[in-house]
Write a protein that holds these residues in place. Structure first.
Motif, PDB file in Angstrom:
ATOM      1  N   ARG A   1      43.889  45.358  34.242  1.00 39.49           N
ATOM      2  CA  ARG A   1      43.949  44.711  32.932  1.00 39.49           C
ATOM      3  C   ARG A   1      43.326  43.317  32.985  1.00 39.49           C
ATOM      4  O   ARG A   1      43.328  42.650  34.023  1.00 39.49           O
ATOM      5  N   ASP A   2      42.800  42.902  31.869  1.00 41.10           N
ATOM      6  CA  ASP A   2      42.078  41.627  31.774  1.00 41.10           C
ATOM      7  C   ASP A   2      43.048  40.444  31.891  1.00 41.10           C
ATOM      8  O   ASP A   2      43.998  40.323  31.127  1.00 41.10           O
ATOM      9  N   LEU A   3      42.789  39.577  32.882  1.00 39.56           N
ATOM     10  CA  LEU A   3      43.605  38.375  33.083  1.00 39.56           C
ATOM     11  C   LEU A   3      42.901  37.121  32.572  1.00 39.56           C
ATOM     12  O   LEU A   3      43.458  36.025  32.639  1.00 39.56           O
ATOM     13  N   GLY A   4      41.670  37.300  32.093  1.00 42.62           N
ATOM     14  CA  GLY A   4      40.886  36.145  31.663  1.00 42.62           C
ATOM     15  C   GLY A   4      40.035  35.577  32.777  1.00 42.62           C
ATOM     16  O   GLY A   4      39.314  34.591  32.568  1.00 42.62           O
TER      17      GLY A   4
ATOM     18  N   ARG B   1      43.073  42.285  43.129  1.00 40.25           N
ATOM     19  CA  ARG B   1      43.647  43.256  42.202  1.00 40.25           C
ATOM     20  C   ARG B   1      42.650  44.384  41.928  1.00 40.25           C
ATOM     21  O   ARG B   1      43.027  45.567  41.884  1.00 40.25           O
ATOM     22  N   GLU B   2      41.387  44.016  41.779  1.00 39.20           N
ATOM     23  CA  GLU B   2      40.352  45.029  41.561  1.00 39.20           C
ATOM     24  C   GLU B   2      40.229  45.942  42.777  1.00 39.20           C
ATOM     25  O   GLU B   2      40.083  47.170  42.638  1.00 39.20           O
ATOM     26  N   LEU B   3      40.294  45.345  43.960  1.00 38.18           N
ATOM     27  CA  LEU B   3      40.204  46.138  45.189  1.00 38.18           C
ATOM     28  C   LEU B   3      41.391  47.085  45.313  1.00 38.18           C
ATOM     29  O   LEU B   3      41.229  48.268  45.661  1.00 38.18           O
ATOM     30  N   ARG B   4      42.596  46.591  45.019  1.00 38.37           N
ATOM     31  CA  ARG B   4      43.791  47.435  45.101  1.00 38.37           C
ATOM     32  C   ARG B   4      43.688  48.602  44.118  1.00 38.37           C
ATOM     33  O   ARG B   4      44.056  49.738  44.442  1.00 38.37           O
ATOM     34  N   ALA B   5      43.212  48.323  42.908  1.00 34.72           N
ATOM     35  CA  ALA B   5      43.066  49.388  41.915  1.00 34.72           C
ATOM     36  C   ALA B   5      42.078  50.442  42.405  1.00 34.72           C
ATOM     37  O   ALA B   5      42.322  51.654  42.268  1.00 34.72           O
ATOM     38  N   LYS B   6      40.971  49.998  42.979  1.00 34.27           N
ATOM     39  CA  LYS B   6      39.968  50.927  43.502  1.00 34.27           C
ATOM     40  C   LYS B   6      40.560  51.776  44.628  1.00 34.27           C
ATOM     41  O   LYS B   6      40.307  52.987  44.718  1.00 34.27           O
ATOM     42  N   GLN B   7      41.350  51.151  45.497  1.00 39.48           N
ATOM     43  CA  GLN B   7      41.957  51.876  46.611  1.00 39.48           C
ATOM     44  C   GLN B   7      42.958  52.919  46.106  1.00 39.48           C
ATOM     45  O   GLN B   7      43.052  54.019  46.656  1.00 39.48           O
ATOM     46  N   LEU B   8      43.687  52.588  45.057  1.00 39.04           N
ATOM     47  CA  LEU B   8      44.644  53.540  44.497  1.00 39.04           C
ATOM     48  C   LEU B   8      43.934  54.730  43.870  1.00 39.04           C
ATOM     49  O   LEU B   8      44.359  55.883  44.036  1.00 39.04           O
TER      50      LEU B   8
END
Length: 227
Positions: A93-96, A102-109
């Motif tokens: 989600r957009d944090l500004g 966070r992007e890396l963790r999402a990709k890993q998931l």
């Protein structure tokens, strides 16, 4: 560190490399201490150095493995509850601003969701590393918290927490694993380092071996006799 899910995380890889460099430095100092420990004038400065740096290495090794195990346990739980998409979407989600981890963790998931064999390897690697990690945790808790590492709310006071002697066979600091008046065993910093180094060849233990080890590392409380 060849563990499922570790090589995809550059921060874990960097920390593992740093841990290895410090281990190599300590190995050299330990060899020198071992070679000269019986001299009339032993290398007291080097002995004081490994006495000081060994706990720091243990703390770092523990936190590195604890972080990896926590990540694996999270992935396994998400796999069991079909929660990959919800967790990854929340991380994306957009944090500004850009949050690379966070992007890396999402990709890993999302990668783990598409690769069930990776999740299964995490389960196996958690089992393969449990014994070494538990010993490392036992020493770390004694040094850092002055407690005995045990399951449950009651944490007995550690006996002489942080006290270690030079092992005459390898020059490394040797720590006592004890619960009250019961000595479970002894382990050197070198033992802990070699266990981590041996991870790629470590076998998957049987359920019986794991249960026996857990009982060995979690002995009953030792209470003083009633008067």
């Amino acid at each position: 560190m060849t563990l499922a899910g570790s090589s995809e995380n550059p921060m874990l890889v960097m920390q593992a490399s740093q841990l290895c460099l410090v281990d190599n430095m300590l190995n050299g100092i330990e060899q020198e201490v071992m070679a000269h420990q019986l001299d009339d004038d032993p290398p007291r400065g080097k002995i004081a150095l490994i006495q000081s740096l060994s706990p720091m290495w243990i703390f770092t090794a523990y936190e590195l493995l604890r972080t990896w195990r926590q990540r694996c346990e999270e992935v396994i739980k998400l796999a069991e509850n079909a929660g990959f998409n919800l967790k990854a979407t929340n991380l994306e989600r957009d944090l500004g601003y850009r949050h690379y981890d966070r992007e890396l963790r999402a990709k890993q998931l999302r990668d783990a969701e598409e690769r069930p064999e990776l999740v299964e390897q995490m389960r196996i690697d958690l089992r393969r590393t449990e014994m070494g990690f538990t010993q490392l945790e036992f020493i770390r808790v004694a040094i850092a918290k002055h407690e005995v590492s045990k399951k449950g709310n009651k944490k007995p006071i550690a006996f002489a927490p942080g006290l270690a002697l030079i092992n005459r066979h390898c020059g490394s600091m040797e720590y006592e694993m004890s619960n009250g008046g019961a000595i479970i065993g002894f382990v050197t910093r070198r033992d802990l380092a070699e266990t981590i180094r041996f991870i790629p060849e470590a076998p998957n233990p049987s359920d019986e071996d794991l249960e026996s080890f857990r009982q060995y590392m979690n002995p009953p409380d030792v209470e003083p006799p009633a008067k």
